[in-house]
Scaffold this motif. Structure first.
Motif, short mmCIF file in Angstrom:
data_model
loop_
_atom_site.label_atom_id
_atom_site.label_comp_id
_atom_site.label_asym_id
_atom_site.label_seq_id
_atom_site.Cartn_x
_atom_site.Cartn_y
_atom_site.Cartn_z
N GLY A 72 0.81 -1.21 0.00
CA GLY A 72 0.00 0.00 0.00
C GLY A 72 0.84 1.26 0.00
O GLY A 72 1.94 1.29 -0.56
N GLU A 73 0.33 2.30 0.63
CA GLU A 73 0.98 3.61 0.60
C GLU A 73 2.22 3.66 1.48
O GLU A 73 2.36 2.90 2.44
CB GLU A 73 -0.01 4.70 1.02
N ASN A 74 3.11 4.58 1.14
CA ASN A 74 4.28 4.85 1.97
C ASN A 74 4.73 6.29 1.71
O ASN A 74 4.33 6.91 0.72
CB ASN A 74 5.41 3.86 1.66
N GLY A 75 5.55 6.79 2.61
CA GLY A 75 6.05 8.15 2.44
C GLY A 75 6.61 8.71 3.73
O GLY A 75 6.75 8.00 4.73
N TRP A 76 6.94 10.00 3.69
CA TRP A 76 7.50 10.70 4.84
C TRP A 76 6.51 11.73 5.35
O TRP A 76 5.81 12.38 4.58
CB TRP A 76 8.80 11.40 4.46
N SER A 77 6.46 11.90 6.65
CA SER A 77 5.63 12.91 7.28
C SER A 77 6.51 13.76 8.20
O SER A 77 7.12 13.22 9.13
CB SER A 77 4.48 12.28 8.08
N LYS A 78 6.59 15.04 7.92
CA LYS A 78 7.48 15.92 8.69
C LYS A 78 6.96 16.10 10.12
O LYS A 78 5.75 15.99 10.37
CB LYS A 78 7.59 17.28 8.01
N PRO A 79 7.84 16.43 11.06
CA PRO A 79 7.38 16.63 12.44
C PRO A 79 6.64 17.95 12.59
O PRO A 79 6.80 18.87 11.79
CB PRO A 79 8.69 16.65 13.24
N PHE A 80 5.81 18.04 13.62
CA PHE A 80 5.14 19.29 13.95
C PHE A 80 6.13 20.25 14.61
O PHE A 80 7.10 19.81 15.24
CB PHE A 80 3.96 19.03 14.91
N SER A 81 5.89 21.51 14.48
CA SER A 81 6.71 22.52 15.12
C SER A 81 6.09 22.90 16.46
O SER A 81 5.03 23.55 16.50
CB SER A 81 6.83 23.76 14.22
N VAL A 82 6.71 22.48 17.56
CA VAL A 82 6.22 22.80 18.90
C VAL A 82 7.40 23.09 19.82
O VAL A 82 8.53 22.66 19.56
CB VAL A 82 5.39 21.63 19.51
N HIS A 83 7.12 23.82 20.89
CA HIS A 83 8.14 24.05 21.92
C HIS A 83 8.19 22.82 22.82
O HIS A 83 7.21 22.48 23.49
CB HIS A 83 7.80 25.29 22.74
N ILE A 84 9.33 22.15 22.82
CA ILE A 84 9.46 20.90 23.58
C ILE A 84 9.72 21.21 25.05
O ILE A 84 10.68 21.89 25.39
CB ILE A 84 10.59 20.02 23.00
N VAL A 85 8.84 20.69 25.89
CA VAL A 85 8.95 20.86 27.33
C VAL A 85 9.44 19.57 27.99
O VAL A 85 10.28 19.58 28.88
CB VAL A 85 7.61 21.29 27.95
N ASN A 86 8.93 18.44 27.52
CA ASN A 86 9.26 17.15 28.13
C ASN A 86 9.09 16.06 27.08
O ASN A 86 8.02 15.92 26.49
CB ASN A 86 8.33 16.88 29.33
N VAL A 87 10.15 15.30 26.83
CA VAL A 87 10.08 14.28 25.78
C VAL A 87 9.45 12.98 26.26
O VAL A 87 9.05 12.14 25.45
CB VAL A 87 11.50 13.97 25.22
N THR A 88 9.33 12.81 27.58
CA THR A 88 8.79 11.56 28.12
C THR A 88 7.34 11.36 27.72
O THR A 88 6.51 12.25 27.90
CB THR A 88 8.89 11.55 29.66
N GLY A 89 7.03 10.20 27.17
CA GLY A 89 5.65 9.85 26.84
C GLY A 89 5.21 10.21 25.43
O GLY A 89 4.10 9.86 25.02
N ALA A 90 6.07 10.90 24.67
CA ALA A 90 5.67 11.32 23.32
C ALA A 90 5.42 10.11 22.40
O ALA A 90 4.45 10.09 21.64
CB ALA A 90 6.73 12.23 22.71
N GLY A 91 6.28 9.12 22.49
CA GLY A 91 6.09 7.93 21.67
C GLY A 91 4.86 7.14 22.07
O GLY A 91 4.18 6.55 21.22
N ASP A 92 4.54 7.14 23.36
CA ASP A 92 3.35 6.45 23.84
C ASP A 92 2.08 7.12 23.30
O ASP A 92 1.11 6.45 22.95
CB ASP A 92 3.31 6.45 25.37
N ALA A 93 2.11 8.46 23.23
CA ALA A 93 0.96 9.19 22.68
C ALA A 93 0.79 8.88 21.20
O ALA A 93 -0.33 8.77 20.70
CB ALA A 93 1.15 10.69 22.88
N MET A 94 1.91 8.72 20.50
CA MET A 94 1.83 8.39 19.07
C MET A 94 1.19 7.02 18.86
O MET A 94 0.34 6.84 17.98
CB MET A 94 3.22 8.43 18.44
N MET A 95 1.58 6.05 19.67
CA MET A 95 0.98 4.72 19.55
C MET A 95 -0.52 4.76 19.83
O MET A 95 -1.32 4.11 19.16
CB MET A 95 1.67 3.75 20.50
N ALA A 96 -0.92 5.57 20.83
CA ALA A 96 -2.35 5.71 21.12
C ALA A 96 -3.09 6.28 19.93
O ALA A 96 -4.19 5.84 19.59
CB ALA A 96 -2.54 6.62 22.34
N GLY A 97 -2.48 7.26 19.25
CA GLY A 97 -3.09 7.83 18.06
C GLY A 97 -3.24 6.82 16.95
O GLY A 97 -4.27 6.79 16.26
N LEU A 98 -2.24 5.97 16.76
CA LEU A 98 -2.31 4.94 15.72
C LEU A 98 -3.45 3.96 16.00
O LEU A 98 -4.18 3.56 15.07
CB LEU A 98 -0.98 4.18 15.64
#
Length: 363
Positions: free
Chosen positions: A289-315
């Protein structure tokens, strides 16, 4: 869905053949009231036939770690073998627990399977997950056991000096204990597992998930090794470059290497891949199926902990909604971005609407 309807569905998942009169006795209501609730559930699509055959694809089950994060922040340069002034912060953590809470924040029915001790930390984790909207009926409290705890010590600049991780209790999440949740898992729309689980627990999940798509969070390069024998059982995999290297043996140094690693994972049976490349964004790919690149969002990073967990929840949420992979990736990156911008591991402002607003602002 009303709270009473949720109660009835939980009972039916445990015992799909329970008589209405017995169900009425459990709930303390009349049989006619039970019949009315069941009719409403059938009209809404949650029950799809006689014998209380439950509709699938309505909820997410997450199986993984739940621990208390204890962080000590030193005010001054550390003096060893002495008491140092500073402050201490405790917060609920654990990859699986974080994912389950984020799924609930996104408006999905979220069930969490794990083990905690019957101690102060365990009781706190239980209550916090429940307050966040997570179904904790399969979060097992084990008598005499110590709840998983992560203890870290940081210098005045916020850099970690050392840490101790006591996750021994996860070994108690055995296949026999998981088997008590077999029906819940087999009726799920998505099963999410994190690689903090023991090899035995992961094997049980992969061999008992039936037709439920399994999403895997690799957690770390070291722990990613556990899923090597089970790649053909994985629907969606979310590694970073180092975890992809461990799983494929391919050195990932540029975008061409990323594509090669993703294709190698497809060849081993993984259906969907979301390969995080930090500042370069996410490479996504679906077998055939489909494939490609998706650029990151531009945000002020305060805390990196848990960001990957939030991404999995979104998926997981996007799969339930039937969204295409490219759209799912963008939404999931939005979940991650909102978490990066929060000092908390789980951003309490995370919601479907807040993610869509962020996506619109950076379209």
């Amino acid at each position: 869905m009303t709270s009473r309807e949720k109660q009835i569905l939980q009972i039916l998942r445990r015992d799909p053949l329970i008589p209405q009169q017995e169900l009425a006795g459990v709930l303390g209501i009349s049989r006619s009231a039970v019949a009315g609730h069941i009719m409403n559930l059938m009209n809404k699509g949650y029950i799809k036939g006689k014998g209380y055959i439950l509709s699938e694809h309505r909820y997410v089950v997450t199986v993984g770690s739940a621990n208390m994060d204890v962080c000590g922040y030193s005010d001054l340069n550390l003096v060893y073998e002495d008491s140092n002034p500073g402050h201490i912060k405790c917060s609920p953590g654990g990859v699986g627990r974080n994912i389950a809470q984020n799924i609930a924040l996104l408006g999905c029915e979220s069930h969490f399977i794990s083990v905690i001790g019957d101690d102060f930390y365990g009781n706190t984790l239980y209550e916090q997950a429940k307050l966040a909207g997570v179904n904790v009926s399969n979060l097992h409290r084990l008598h005499g056991e110590t709840t998983s705890t992560y203890l870290s010590l940081l210098d005045p600049q916020g850099e970690m000096i050392t840490a101790i991780n006591d996750m021994r209790i996860l070994e108690k999440l055995t296949p026999a204990l998981l088997a008590t949740s077999r029906d819940l898992i087999r009726h799920a729309g998505v099963l999410v597992a994190d690689c903090n689980l023991s090899e035995g627990a992961l094997e049980w999940l992969f061999t008992n998930a039936g037709n439920v798509p399994v999403f895997v969070d690799t957690v770390s390069a070291f722990k990613a090794n556990k899923i090597k024998p089970w790649l053909s059982h994985i629907h969606t995999l979310k590694p970073n470059r180092f975890e992809a290297e461990i799983l494929t043996g391919i050195k990932v140094e540029n975008k061409q290497d990323v594509v090669r690693a993703a294709n190698a994972l497809h060849e081993q049976g993984v259906q969907r891949i979301a390969l995080s490349m930090g500042g370069e964004g996410v490479y996504y790919s679906e077998a055939g199926g489909e494939n490609g690149w998706s650029k990151p969002f531009s945000v002020h990073i305060v805390n990196v902990t848990g960001a990957g967990d939030a991404m999995m929840a979104g998926l997981a949420r996007c799969w339930l909604e039937g969204e295409p992979l490219s759209q799912s990736i963008r939404f999931s990156q939005g979940c991650s971005a909102l978490t990066l911008a929060s000092e908390l591991t789980n951003n309490p402002g995370l919601s479907k609407d807040s993610v869509h607003k962020l996506m619109e602002s950076q379209a």
